[in-house]
Design an enzyme around this catalytic site. Structure first.
Site, PDB file in Angstrom:
ATOM      1  N   ASN A 192       0.841  -1.177  -0.100  1.00 36.08           N
ATOM      2  CA  ASN A 192      -0.060   0.132  -0.174  1.00 36.08           C
ATOM      3  C   ASN A 192       1.041   1.168  -0.034  1.00 36.08           C
ATOM      4  O   ASN A 192       1.710   1.402   0.857  1.00 36.08           O
ATOM      5  CB  ASN A 192      -0.977   0.116   1.224  1.00 36.08           C
ATOM      6  CG  ASN A 192      -1.751   1.142   1.221  1.00 36.08           C
ATOM      7  OD1 ASN A 192      -1.396   2.270   1.027  1.00 36.08           O
ATOM      8  ND2 ASN A 192      -3.338   0.817   1.776  1.00 36.08           N
ATOM      9  N   HIS A 219       0.941   6.186   1.821  1.00 38.64           N
ATOM     10  CA  HIS A 219       1.739   7.117   2.744  1.00 38.64           C
ATOM     11  C   HIS A 219       3.032   7.711   2.023  1.00 38.64           C
ATOM     12  O   HIS A 219       3.586   8.615   2.548  1.00 38.64           O
ATOM     13  CB  HIS A 219       2.042   6.495   4.026  1.00 38.64           C
ATOM     14  CG  HIS A 219       0.959   6.440   4.731  1.00 38.64           C
ATOM     15  ND1 HIS A 219      -0.082   7.301   5.193  1.00 38.64           N
ATOM     16  CD2 HIS A 219       0.345   5.173   5.140  1.00 38.64           C
ATOM     17  CE1 HIS A 219      -1.227   6.704   5.554  1.00 38.64           C
ATOM     18  NE2 HIS A 219      -1.221   5.599   5.501  1.00 38.64           N
ATOM     19  N   HIS A 239      -5.711   3.767  -1.552  1.00 34.98           N
ATOM     20  CA  HIS A 239      -6.991   4.279  -1.178  1.00 34.98           C
ATOM     21  C   HIS A 239      -7.139   5.438  -1.681  1.00 34.98           C
ATOM     22  O   HIS A 239      -6.680   6.366  -1.121  1.00 34.98           O
ATOM     23  CB  HIS A 239      -6.914   4.072   0.397  1.00 34.98           C
ATOM     24  CG  HIS A 239      -8.140   4.343   1.260  1.00 34.98           C
ATOM     25  ND1 HIS A 239      -8.371   3.892   2.520  1.00 34.98           N
ATOM     26  CD2 HIS A 239      -9.462   4.910   0.440  1.00 34.98           C
ATOM     27  CE1 HIS A 239      -9.713   4.448   2.817  1.00 34.98           C
ATOM     28  NE2 HIS A 239     -10.223   4.795   1.867  1.00 34.98           N
ATOM     29  N   ARG A 296      -9.377   8.160  -0.779  1.00 35.31           N
ATOM     30  CA  ARG A 296     -10.290   8.566   0.058  1.00 35.31           C
ATOM     31  C   ARG A 296     -11.226   9.860  -0.111  1.00 35.31           C
ATOM     32  O   ARG A 296     -10.896  10.500  -1.159  1.00 35.31           O
ATOM     33  CB  ARG A 296      -9.568   9.111   1.539  1.00 35.31           C
ATOM     34  CG  ARG A 296      -8.751   8.052   2.129  1.00 35.31           C
ATOM     35  CD  ARG A 296      -8.256   8.429   3.389  1.00 35.31           C
ATOM     36  NE  ARG A 296      -9.244   8.709   4.601  1.00 35.31           N
ATOM     37  CZ  ARG A 296      -9.390   7.559   5.619  1.00 35.31           C
ATOM     38  NH1 ARG A 296      -8.634   6.709   5.716  1.00 35.31           N
ATOM     39  NH2 ARG A 296     -10.616   7.857   6.284  1.00 35.31           N
ATOM     40  N   ARG A 352      -6.864  13.000   0.965  1.00 33.51           N
ATOM     41  CA  ARG A 352      -5.806  13.415   1.975  1.00 33.51           C
ATOM     42  C   ARG A 352      -4.347  12.808   1.403  1.00 33.51           C
ATOM     43  O   ARG A 352      -3.363  13.403   1.781  1.00 33.51           O
ATOM     44  CB  ARG A 352      -6.116  13.012   3.544  1.00 33.51           C
ATOM     45  CG  ARG A 352      -6.104  11.522   3.531  1.00 33.51           C
ATOM     46  CD  ARG A 352      -6.129  11.214   5.206  1.00 33.51           C
ATOM     47  NE  ARG A 352      -7.469  11.549   5.697  1.00 33.51           N
ATOM     48  CZ  ARG A 352      -8.033  10.910   6.656  1.00 33.51           C
ATOM     49  NH1 ARG A 352      -7.183  10.473   7.512  1.00 33.51           N
ATOM     50  NH2 ARG A 352      -9.280  11.223   7.011  1.00 33.51           N
ATOM     51  N   GLU A 371      -8.707   0.943  -3.097  1.00 34.12           N
ATOM     52  CA  GLU A 371      -9.534   0.782  -1.852  1.00 34.12           C
ATOM     53  C   GLU A 371     -10.414   2.067  -2.067  1.00 34.12           C
ATOM     54  O   GLU A 371     -10.105   3.158  -2.268  1.00 34.12           O
ATOM     55  CB  GLU A 371      -9.012   0.956  -0.523  1.00 34.12           C
ATOM     56  CG  GLU A 371      -8.079  -0.328  -0.181  1.00 34.12           C
ATOM     57  CD  GLU A 371      -7.317  -0.276   0.962  1.00 34.12           C
ATOM     58  OE1 GLU A 371      -6.384  -0.975   1.369  1.00 34.12           O
ATOM     59  OE2 GLU A 371      -7.135   1.002   1.432  1.00 34.12           O
ATOM     60  N   THR A 404      -8.127   3.643   8.466  1.00 35.48           N
ATOM     61  CA  THR A 404      -9.554   2.881   8.526  1.00 35.48           C
ATOM     62  C   THR A 404      -9.424   2.314   9.830  1.00 35.48           C
ATOM     63  O   THR A 404      -8.725   1.180  10.296  1.00 35.48           O
ATOM     64  CB  THR A 404      -9.361   1.881   7.488  1.00 35.48           C
ATOM     65  OG1 THR A 404      -8.770   2.434   6.010  1.00 35.48           O
ATOM     66  CG2 THR A 404     -10.651   1.399   7.103  1.00 35.48           C
ATOM     67  N   GLU A 411     -11.052  -9.192   3.229  1.00 35.83           N
ATOM     68  CA  GLU A 411      -9.728  -9.013   3.753  1.00 35.83           C
ATOM     69  C   GLU A 411      -9.834  -8.601   5.210  1.00 35.83           C
ATOM     70  O   GLU A 411     -11.028  -7.766   5.616  1.00 35.83           O
ATOM     71  CB  GLU A 411      -9.156  -7.799   2.936  1.00 35.83           C
ATOM     72  CG  GLU A 411      -7.712  -7.225   3.835  1.00 35.83           C
ATOM     73  CD  GLU A 411      -6.962  -6.447   3.086  1.00 35.83           C
ATOM     74  OE1 GLU A 411      -7.034  -6.268   1.809  1.00 35.83           O
ATOM     75  OE2 GLU A 411      -6.328  -5.578   3.773  1.00 35.83           O
ATOM     76  N   HIS A 445      -3.357  -4.352   7.708  1.00 35.81           N
ATOM     77  CA  HIS A 445      -3.588  -3.255   8.486  1.00 35.81           C
ATOM     78  C   HIS A 445      -2.827  -3.538   9.855  1.00 35.81           C
ATOM     79  O   HIS A 445      -2.843  -4.432  10.511  1.00 35.81           O
ATOM     80  CB  HIS A 445      -5.180  -2.961   8.925  1.00 35.81           C
ATOM     81  CG  HIS A 445      -5.154  -1.338   9.522  1.00 35.81           C
ATOM     82  ND1 HIS A 445      -5.630  -0.631   8.717  1.00 35.81           N
ATOM     83  CD2 HIS A 445      -4.755  -0.849  10.558  1.00 35.81           C
ATOM     84  CE1 HIS A 445      -5.568   0.686   9.331  1.00 35.81           C
ATOM     85  NE2 HIS A 445      -5.035   0.471  10.431  1.00 35.81           N
TER      86      HIS A 445
END
Ligand code: PXP
Length: 251
Positions: A11, A14, A47, A49, A53, A77, A108, A158, A201
């Site tokens: 992922n 970030h 993701h 969002r 962000r 996502e 999340t 998931e 996660h």
């Protein structure tokens, strides 16, 4: 007997968080995705969002182009909203993972309430599947959520490993062990319903082995720790070390 291979989805959200801290173009999450693929990532997860962000609309379009050209699955996502559905239908990523989303949350928190929101999730999952994406639902490893997920068009669940990661971090090893049992049992129940099982996660070098060892696991999606660790090790060694720990746990 060795178990079937476990895919690592990296992922890259970030990398975009870091870029957005300065509002420019560096570091580019798409360049990060390319580096993750070179390091051995089996898939890229991002993701989009509602508040954009980290990943932007332009990022997700470029990620889809990169993954298409490298023949690597993109797992997008999204929250179960009309806007996100429309974007995912247009992009046609390999997979779409439907996640819960609250504006005030940092990440999340908790799984999707598929049982409670069945009427909302079912048509969204069906449209995505008809459009050619594999549909995944990000849920807690609870019987009612697994059974509800199995009654939609989703092919994948998931399981949220955040509570397991937090319990270990807080030194609550008994609690962590109980959650691990639920994650394992959830894996068996999901497979008995014909679902593919992923986990994600809060996974780190320290806690990944027990999750990677779950026989039903087919994919782990890992982001924050890998990107954070890349600051110290570099992205390539951070991904390779995660891969090594996952493979070691599978033998
Ligand atoms: N899987 C899902 C569905 C997520 O929403 C996230 C966080 O965006 C992850 C995996 C990765 O979690 P982490 O960044 O803590 O590794």
């Amino acid at each position: 007997m060795s178990q079937p291979p476990l895919r690592l989805g990296v992922n890259i959200d970030h990398i975009a968080t870091l870029r957005n801290a300065r509002g420019g173009t560096h570091p580019d999450p798409v360049a990060g995705a390319w580096a993750a693929i070179q390091a051995g990532a089996d898939g890229i997860t991002a993701h989009l969002r509602e508040d954009r962000r980290h990943i932007t609309d332009e990022d997700i379009t470029r990620l889809q182009m990169l993954c298409g050209s490298e023949n690597i699955p993109l797992n997008m996502e999204i929250a179960a909203t009309d806007e996100m559905l429309e974007i995912a239908l247009r992009l046609k990523p390999h997979a779409v993972c439907i996640v819960p989303e609250r504006r005030e949350e940092r990440t999340t928190e908790g799984g999707l309430d598929v049982a409670g929101q069945h009427n909302r999730i079912t048509p969204i999952a069906a449209k995505l599947k008809e459009n050619g994406s594999r549909v995944s639902l990000f849920i807690e490893a609870a019987r009612k959520q697994i059974e509800a997920a199995a009654s939609t068009a989703a092919e994948i669940v998931e399981f949220h490993t955040g509570a397991y990661a937090h319990a270990l971090e807080d030194g609550k090893t008994d609690k962590a062990e109980d959650i691990l049992v639920a994650l394992r049992d959830g894996g068996s129940l999901a497979v008995s319903h014909g679902l593919e099982v992923h986990y994600g996660h809060g996974l780190t070098f320290e806690n990944v082995a027990a999750v990677a060892a779950i026989p039903q696991a087919r994919e782990l999606n890992i982001g924050h720790f890998i990107i954070g660790e890349a600051v110290f090790l570099g992205l390539d060694p951070a991904i390779k070390e995660m891969r090594r720990l996952m493979d070691e746990a599978r033998v």
